[in-house]
Scaffold this motif. Structure first.
Motif, mmCIF file in Angstrom:
data_model
loop_
_atom_site.group_PDB
_atom_site.id
_atom_site.type_symbol
_atom_site.label_atom_id
_atom_site.label_comp_id
_atom_site.label_asym_id
_atom_site.label_seq_id
_atom_site.Cartn_x
_atom_site.Cartn_y
_atom_site.Cartn_z
ATOM 1 N N THR A 37 0.934 -0.915 -0.385
ATOM 2 C CA THR A 37 0.214 -0.154 0.302
ATOM 3 C C THR A 37 0.936 1.482 -0.281
ATOM 4 O O THR A 37 -0.050 2.628 0.052
ATOM 5 C CB THR A 37 -1.004 0.102 1.281
ATOM 6 O OG1 THR A 37 -0.084 -0.086 2.371
ATOM 7 C CG2 THR A 37 -2.424 -1.737 1.139
ATOM 8 N N ALA A 38 1.912 0.964 0.227
ATOM 9 C CA ALA A 38 3.538 1.835 0.887
ATOM 10 C C ALA A 38 4.485 1.951 0.238
ATOM 11 O O ALA A 38 4.865 0.493 -0.245
ATOM 12 C CB ALA A 38 2.664 2.917 1.657
ATOM 13 N N ARG A 53 4.596 -0.733 -2.815
ATOM 14 C CA ARG A 53 3.877 0.106 -3.748
ATOM 15 C C ARG A 53 4.950 -0.292 -5.241
ATOM 16 O O ARG A 53 4.328 -0.663 -6.149
ATOM 17 C CB ARG A 53 3.151 1.197 -3.870
ATOM 18 C CG ARG A 53 2.124 1.473 -4.379
ATOM 19 C CD ARG A 53 1.912 3.194 -4.150
ATOM 20 N NE ARG A 53 0.448 3.196 -4.833
ATOM 21 C CZ ARG A 53 0.231 3.256 -5.916
ATOM 22 N NH1 ARG A 53 1.100 3.377 -6.654
ATOM 23 N NH2 ARG A 53 -1.320 3.424 -6.337
ATOM 24 N N ARG A 88 -4.517 -1.579 4.267
ATOM 25 C CA ARG A 88 -5.392 -0.314 4.067
ATOM 26 C C ARG A 88 -6.009 -0.715 2.501
ATOM 27 O O ARG A 88 -5.585 -0.842 1.087
ATOM 28 C CB ARG A 88 -4.741 0.889 4.438
ATOM 29 C CG ARG A 88 -3.954 1.294 5.430
ATOM 30 C CD ARG A 88 -3.655 2.766 5.112
ATOM 31 N NE ARG A 88 -2.226 2.306 5.034
ATOM 32 C CZ ARG A 88 -0.842 3.015 4.582
ATOM 33 N NH1 ARG A 88 -1.100 4.119 4.936
ATOM 34 N NH2 ARG A 88 0.586 2.270 4.449
ATOM 35 N N LYS A 89 -7.376 -1.062 2.923
ATOM 36 C CA LYS A 89 -7.823 -2.147 1.398
ATOM 37 C C LYS A 89 -7.884 -0.362 0.291
ATOM 38 O O LYS A 89 -7.962 -0.467 -0.556
ATOM 39 C CB LYS A 89 -9.712 -2.179 2.148
ATOM 40 C CG LYS A 89 -8.956 -3.584 2.978
ATOM 41 C CD LYS A 89 -10.719 -3.315 2.904
ATOM 42 C CE LYS A 89 -10.857 -5.025 4.009
ATOM 43 N NZ LYS A 89 -12.588 -5.846 4.541
ATOM 44 N N ASP A 90 -8.410 0.374 0.627
ATOM 45 C CA ASP A 90 -8.958 1.455 0.042
ATOM 46 C C ASP A 90 -7.493 1.576 -1.130
ATOM 47 O O ASP A 90 -7.447 2.241 -2.242
ATOM 48 C CB ASP A 90 -9.340 2.721 0.273
ATOM 49 C CG ASP A 90 -8.134 3.528 1.390
ATOM 50 O OD1 ASP A 90 -8.090 2.387 1.905
ATOM 51 O OD2 ASP A 90 -8.533 4.511 2.073
ATOM 52 N N LEU A 91 -6.498 1.603 -0.124
ATOM 53 C CA LEU A 91 -5.177 1.810 -0.742
ATOM 54 C C LEU A 91 -4.435 1.070 -1.929
ATOM 55 O O LEU A 91 -4.024 0.625 -3.030
ATOM 56 C CB LEU A 91 -3.905 2.405 -0.364
ATOM 57 C CG LEU A 91 -4.183 3.880 0.584
ATOM 58 C CD1 LEU A 91 -2.431 3.359 1.039
ATOM 59 C CD2 LEU A 91 -3.737 5.088 -0.216
ATOM 60 N N GLU A 132 -6.919 1.710 -5.076
ATOM 61 C CA GLU A 132 -6.178 2.440 -5.882
ATOM 62 C C GLU A 132 -5.086 1.648 -6.472
ATOM 63 O O GLU A 132 -4.906 2.060 -7.820
ATOM 64 C CB GLU A 132 -5.708 3.265 -5.025
ATOM 65 C CG GLU A 132 -5.708 4.964 -5.453
ATOM 66 C CD GLU A 132 -5.338 5.804 -4.119
ATOM 67 O OE1 GLU A 132 -3.924 6.150 -4.273
ATOM 68 O OE2 GLU A 132 -6.332 6.318 -4.016
ATOM 69 N N LEU A 133 -4.389 1.242 -6.088
ATOM 70 C CA LEU A 133 -2.752 0.288 -6.592
ATOM 71 C C LEU A 133 -3.447 -0.852 -7.421
ATOM 72 O O LEU A 133 -2.613 -1.053 -8.419
ATOM 73 C CB LEU A 133 -1.634 -0.261 -5.711
ATOM 74 C CG LEU A 133 -0.851 -0.299 -6.279
ATOM 75 C CD1 LEU A 133 0.397 -0.057 -7.295
ATOM 76 C CD2 LEU A 133 0.110 -1.510 -5.014
ATOM 77 N N GLU A 158 -4.696 1.491 -10.766
ATOM 78 C CA GLU A 158 -3.603 1.945 -11.373
ATOM 79 C C GLU A 158 -2.465 0.645 -12.369
ATOM 80 O O GLU A 158 -1.974 0.808 -13.074
ATOM 81 C CB GLU A 158 -1.965 2.292 -10.460
ATOM 82 C CG GLU A 158 -0.692 2.955 -11.258
ATOM 83 C CD GLU A 158 -0.454 3.728 -10.322
ATOM 84 O OE1 GLU A 158 -0.806 3.905 -8.865
ATOM 85 O OE2 GLU A 158 1.164 3.602 -10.608
ATOM 86 N N THR A 169 -5.991 -8.505 -4.492
ATOM 87 C CA THR A 169 -5.753 -7.597 -3.635
ATOM 88 C C THR A 169 -5.601 -9.196 -2.546
ATOM 89 O O THR A 169 -7.248 -9.710 -2.882
ATOM 90 C CB THR A 169 -6.582 -6.261 -3.752
ATOM 91 O OG1 THR A 169 -6.170 -6.146 -5.336
ATOM 92 C CG2 THR A 169 -6.183 -5.921 -2.892
ATOM 93 N N GLU A 200 6.870 6.193 4.040
ATOM 94 C CA GLU A 200 6.293 6.369 4.932
ATOM 95 C C GLU A 200 6.643 6.309 6.295
ATOM 96 O O GLU A 200 6.212 6.416 7.399
ATOM 97 C CB GLU A 200 4.804 6.291 4.845
ATOM 98 C CG GLU A 200 3.990 6.745 3.583
ATOM 99 C CD GLU A 200 2.797 5.976 3.895
ATOM 100 O OE1 GLU A 200 2.453 5.176 4.830
ATOM 101 O OE2 GLU A 200 1.913 6.155 2.939
#
Ligand code: NDP
Ligand code: 8X3
Length: 262
Positions: free
Chosen positions: A19-20, A24, A43-46, A49-50, A53, A64, A197
């Protein structure tokens, strides 16, 4: 060893902590090079998003799996839930990890210690325990553990974080010994200071403190680490990169960084 049609087509990478940061960038790098990706993190939202992409940019297949590497039952369920052909994992990147706090040992926060040990050590072990048998069954695979310069040298107040990364160093060596007869490659990548991060997490969201960690020098980027992580998988079958230390040019070891006045 059996082979399936999938072996002949696409290779599959599973990355923890996608996720980061490094994870990522590693997912992007492998997708760019034709891999299909199993991306994981909390983090499911991230992750969503990936996933979008990777699909849109590289037209790659993505699976996922949101889970916490500290939770044995979640790891077992996530790997067990993979459809059969997604179980043909060619590369496992054990990347998920964190530092929490930077205190002298006598002022350490016990919860920080537990989080680091559970994530950085047990997380790597749980993932390896459930993915390595799938590789053993196929007689091939590559496990890449993201260690750190903190797993080679200790630094002031690094105590427990360094301890977890020394553990990753030892676990990587032990894993290599145990899996060598099964044709499985095992590599450690040990980066120095990288701007992700990581410092924000270490300092628990304190942007101001995190922003000064990289003052006056150019740290590694996530893409730098992704590049070498992909590179170690491009060696011929008979070559394994055991251990790769990657540092910013301005950093000589865990404690020596040349900073220019800003
Ligand atoms: P980031 O904080 O940018 O990324 C960490 C990733 O780990 C996130 O995707 C996070 O996802 C995931 N993660 C953390 N805890 C868990 C958990 N319990 N379960 C599942 N996923 C988890 O840091 P980096 O990219 O910098 O760090 C990646 C690895 O590299 C770590 O192992 C770190 O120790 C190591 N490292 C970092 C260096 C640096 O200077 N940045 C240098 C050397 C090594 P989510 O929060 O969504 O779960
Ligand atoms: C993360 C980098 O500087 O804490 O492993 O060793 S550092």
């Amino acid at each position: 060893m059996t082979s399936s049609p999938h072996d002949l087509l696409t290779r599959t990478v599973l990355i923890t902590g996608a996720t980061a940061g490094f994870g990522r960038a590693i997912a992007v790098k492998f997708a760019e090079n034709g891999y299909r990706c199993i991306i994981t993190g909390r983090r499911k939202d991230l992750l969503a998003e990936l996933e979008n992409e990777l699909r849109q940019t590289f037209n790659t297949e993505v699976l996922t799996l949101p889970f916490d590497v500290r939770r044995l039952a979640e790891v077992e369920k996530a790997i067990g839930s993979l459809p059969d052909d997604w179980k043909e994992i060619d590369v496992l990147v054990n990347n998920a990890g964190l530092a929490a706090g930077l205190n002298p040992i006598h002022e350490g926060v016990i919860d920080d210690w537990e989080r680091m040990i559970d994530t950085n050590v047990k997380g790597v072990l749980y993932m390896t325990r459930f993915v390595a048998p799938l590789m053993v069954a196929r007689g091939k695979g590559h496990i890449i553990n993201i260690g750190s310069i903190a797993g080679k040298e200790t630094y002031p107040n690094g105590n427990v974080y360094c301890g977890t990364k020394f553990a990753v160093d030892a676990i990587t060596k032990g894993t290599r010994i145990d899996l060598v007869s099964h044709g499985i490659k095992v590599t450690q990548i040990a980066p120095g200071a990288a701007d992700t991060e990581f410092s924000l997490v270490r300092f628990k969201g304190d942007q101001e403190r995190a922003s000064h960690v990289y003052d006056g020098f150019k740290p590694l980027t996530a893409e730098d680490v992704a590049q070498v992580t992909y590179w170690v998988t491009t060696m011929p079958d008979h070559v394994n990169i055991n251990d790769l230390v990657i540092m910013p040019t301005a950093q000589a070891n865990a404690t020596t960084i040349v900073r220019r006045e800003t």
